[in-house]
Each structure stands twice: as C-alpha cells, then as structure tokens.
Design an enzyme around this catalytic site. Structure first.
Site, mmCIF file in Angstrom:
data_model
loop_
_atom_site.group_PDB
_atom_site.id
_atom_site.type_symbol
_atom_site.label_atom_id
_atom_site.label_comp_id
_atom_site.label_asym_id
_atom_site.label_seq_id
_atom_site.Cartn_x
_atom_site.Cartn_y
_atom_site.Cartn_z
ATOM 1 N N ASP A 93 0.845 -1.191 0.000
ATOM 2 C CA ASP A 93 0.000 0.000 0.000
ATOM 3 C C ASP A 93 0.880 1.241 0.000
ATOM 4 O O ASP A 93 1.717 1.408 0.894
ATOM 5 C CB ASP A 93 -0.907 -0.014 1.237
ATOM 6 C CG ASP A 93 -1.788 1.228 1.346
ATOM 7 O OD1 ASP A 93 -2.000 1.894 0.317
ATOM 8 O OD2 ASP A 93 -2.249 1.529 2.458
ATOM 9 N N ASP A 95 0.379 5.152 0.272
ATOM 10 C CA ASP A 95 -0.633 6.149 0.638
ATOM 11 C C ASP A 95 -0.018 7.540 0.510
ATOM 12 O O ASP A 95 1.039 7.814 1.082
ATOM 13 C CB ASP A 95 -1.104 5.901 2.072
ATOM 14 C CG ASP A 95 -2.388 6.660 2.390
ATOM 15 O OD1 ASP A 95 -2.555 7.797 1.888
ATOM 16 O OD2 ASP A 95 -3.223 6.124 3.140
ATOM 17 N N ASP A 287 3.335 1.253 3.388
ATOM 18 C CA ASP A 287 2.779 1.040 4.721
ATOM 19 C C ASP A 287 3.182 -0.360 5.188
ATOM 20 O O ASP A 287 2.685 -1.358 4.655
ATOM 21 C CB ASP A 287 1.260 1.168 4.676
ATOM 22 C CG ASP A 287 0.616 1.103 6.061
ATOM 23 O OD1 ASP A 287 1.209 0.471 6.959
ATOM 24 O OD2 ASP A 287 -0.473 1.664 6.232
#
Length: 380
Positions: A93, A95, A287
């Site tokens: 991920d 972000d 992440d």
C-alpha cells in the site's frame, strides 16, 4: 460514516450497473467484510461461492466499503483462531499521506470533531469557529502534485519488484486505491507461505532500511571506528549495491575513492549513518502494517471508496504516467444532486473543475458524492 441517502443511492446505482468489481481467485477460501452507511463497525467473516453471489450481495446491501482477505482459509467464516490459515497474497500500500508533500496544507480542510464544522484552510492552532472545539479531523483533496508523487513511488516499487525480486510484471497488479494512493497485489503463489517476519524483512529491503556498510565494501577496522575497503567478490552490479555505487560514483575498482569518501564522512560509523540516509531516501515508502499483516482484509478491486466515492481501479503499469484517477476512477453517474457546502472547496473531476464558493449548489452526482464523502458538503 457518511449516511446520506443521496450517497447511498449513487452507490446503489453503481453496484447495480457495475462491470469493474473483480472477484478474487480462490474466492471460496477468502474472508469478506463490508461497512454499512451510517452504522459503525464492519460485517465480517463472510464467504462467497462465486462472483455472482458476491455481486448479488453488493446490490442488495449497498455497502459503503467492501473488503476481502489477502489470506486463504480452510474455513473463512469461522472465528480467526479457527479459520486455518492456508497462506496469503503479498500486497503493498502506497498512501499519499505518507509522502508528507509540501502542497498538502494548501488543500486540506479541518473538520471539527465536536460539531462537524468545516473550515477552508489548515489552521496552525485549530479552534472551531462554530463551537470553539480544539480537535479536528483533517481531510485533503489531493492535487496533481499529490498524485504525481504517488505515481513516482508506485513506479519505483515496480522497479524494485521486477528488477530486484524478479517478479514478472504480468504478476504485478496495480490499483488506484480510490482515494489518494495505490495498492499492489502480487499474483505469484510462491510468496503466499511467507510469515509476518519474512514480509517485514521484505518491507525493510524495499524501504532501504538496515543495509550494512560491508555490503558495499566498507569494513570496520578491529577495535576502532576506522574503516578499510574490501569490495564483495560478487561485485556492485545489482540491487542496492548498484544503487549505492551509482550514487557514490564508485565501481569495483574504486578502492581509493571509496576510502577517501569514508574518511571525509568521519569514519565507519559516520559513513554507515550516511549510507542509511541515502538508502532510506532511495527506498519506497510503503505502509509496513499492510504488507506484514497476513490476516488483513483489503479493499476489493472495483468497489467504491467511501472517503471519496471513487473506484479502486486497476491501472496498466505501462500507462501509469497518463493515468488520471479523477477521471478514470470517477465512475458515478451525473444525475443532479443538491448539496449544502460546509465550506468553499475545489476539486477537478471527469475533466471538470468544481470551485464551489456558494452555500448551496446543484452538482452532478459524482461531484456531489465526492464533496459529501470528504465531509465538506451535505445533502440539501
């Protein structure tokens, strides 16, 4: 949680007409979950036999968010300790909020945690103009720089995965998250058995954390902080060794140059600290909790994100540079919806710029839902 009837109606229309939801492979071994409009928490420990059953549930329940486990289970509907874990897909991920871009304050809005009042700019010391509350939740409408930053990070991760780990690009599925980032699904069964520690080690490698100075030829002299150079027999032509060598402008025969660099830095410990700074800067900001959690439920591709009303949409890696999430992932309809704006806000969706300064406005559903999901508007 957004509870507007207008938002739910737009989501219902999307799922009734949808053609983008991707049912995962081994669907019968996955745990599914979804959140509901206006209701806290999540409905979890669900299982579906096929794509048709999944689609029927989306149309019937109209969830605000839909999730699917990266793990495979023998009994996905049982409590966690009884599911019998069979492995998990490798996921990443990226972000936008983790990139800490300088532009973010200029397009962030504080929303009072007490009364929900939205303010037009990011305050240094927040005080709600309506109730005097001191706590706020901050929402951001990502700008072009934010998306470009996330794209660069995504492209860097593709380079690591394909170049360093040897994962075939056709096995790297890239998705816009539906809000402000990108998700990676690795379709390679050889990674499924990895436990949390192995995945943590992989995250560390990708992030450039913990590279030892000896790996690029710098060794500590016994009993001191002095250093000497002895290049590894396998050379400096791949992975992190190659990246560091190119940054320092050295090769496998640059013993004197690297020795001088270490001396200029102040010895072994100082060089090691500089090496850590260099590799962290060149690494990918992902992440770690998302990748290391082997029981995580992850947003289902093709479903809507309640933080924006945009779709988690698959992207062609080769066309990442031209991908525009505010057009491509903006899939809701254009039926007119009246909204009451909480503050002056601006967004660009489907090639149109919406710069709303007045209190009430009539907007196409995709724009109205976007502002309402952000907490910057409510149904009039």
């Amino acid at each position: 949680m957004i509870g507007s009837k207008a938002v739910r109606a737009a989501f219902r229309e999307y799922y009734f007409k949808q053609k983008l939801v991707e049912a995962p492979n081994n669907i019968e071994q996955r745990e599914f979950g979804y959140a509901q409009f206006g209701i806290p928490g999540m409905v979890r420990h669900l299982s579906f036999k096929g794509a048709g059953e999944l689609t029927a549930t989306l149309v019937r329940e109209v969830p605000s968010d839909v999730y699917c486990s990266n793990a495979l289970y023998r009994f996905p509907t049982l409590p966690m300790q009884e599911k019998q874990w069979q492995g998990a897909d490798l996921i990443f991920d990226i972000d936008g909020k983790d990139l800490h871009l300088s532009c973010v304050p200029s397009h962030s809005y504080p929303i009072c945690s007490n009364c929900g009042h939205a303010s037009p700019t990011l305050e240094k010391e927040y005080a709600c103009p309506a109730c005097g509350g001191k706590k706020a939740d901050y929402v951001s409408i990502p700008c072009a720089k934010c998306i470009e930053g996330s794209k660069k990070e995504a492209a860097r991760l593709v380079e690591f995965l394909s170049g360093d780990l040897g994962i075939a690009k056709e096995n790297i599925r890239l998705y816009f998250s539906g809000n402000n980032g990108f998700h990676f699904h690795i379709c390679d069964d050889s990674y499924r058995p990895l436990d949390s520690q192995a995945r943590s080690d992989l995250v560390g490698y990708l992030a450039g954390v913990g590279l030892i100075a000896e790996s690029v030829g710098v060794r500590r002299s016994p009993g001191s902080d002095l250093a000497f150079v002895k290049f590894p027999r396998s050379g400096l032509d791949y992975g992190w060794r190659k990246r560091v060598a190119e940054t320092l402008d050295i090769g496998a025969s640059s013993t004197i140059r690297l020795t001088n660099i270490v001396k200029e830095k102040g010895g072994y410990s100082a060089f090691k600290a500089e090496l850590d700074r260099i590799t962290r800067q060149m690494g990918v900001r992902i992440d770690p909790q998302v990748t290391t959690d082997v029981h995580r439920v992850f947003r289902l591709p093709g479903t809507l994100n309640s933080k924006s009303g945009l779709t988690k949409l698959r992207c062609d890696i080769a066309r990442l540079e031209s991908f525009d999430p505010f057009a491509d992932a903006c899939q809701l309809g254009s039926t007119k919806v009246k909204v009451k704006m909480k503050t002056h806000a601006k967004a660009r969706l489907k090639g149109q710029t919406f710069n709303i300064a007045k209190e009430e406005a009539e907007l196409p559903a995709f724009a109205a839902v976007y502002f309402m999901c952000k907490g910057l508007a409510e149904a009039a």
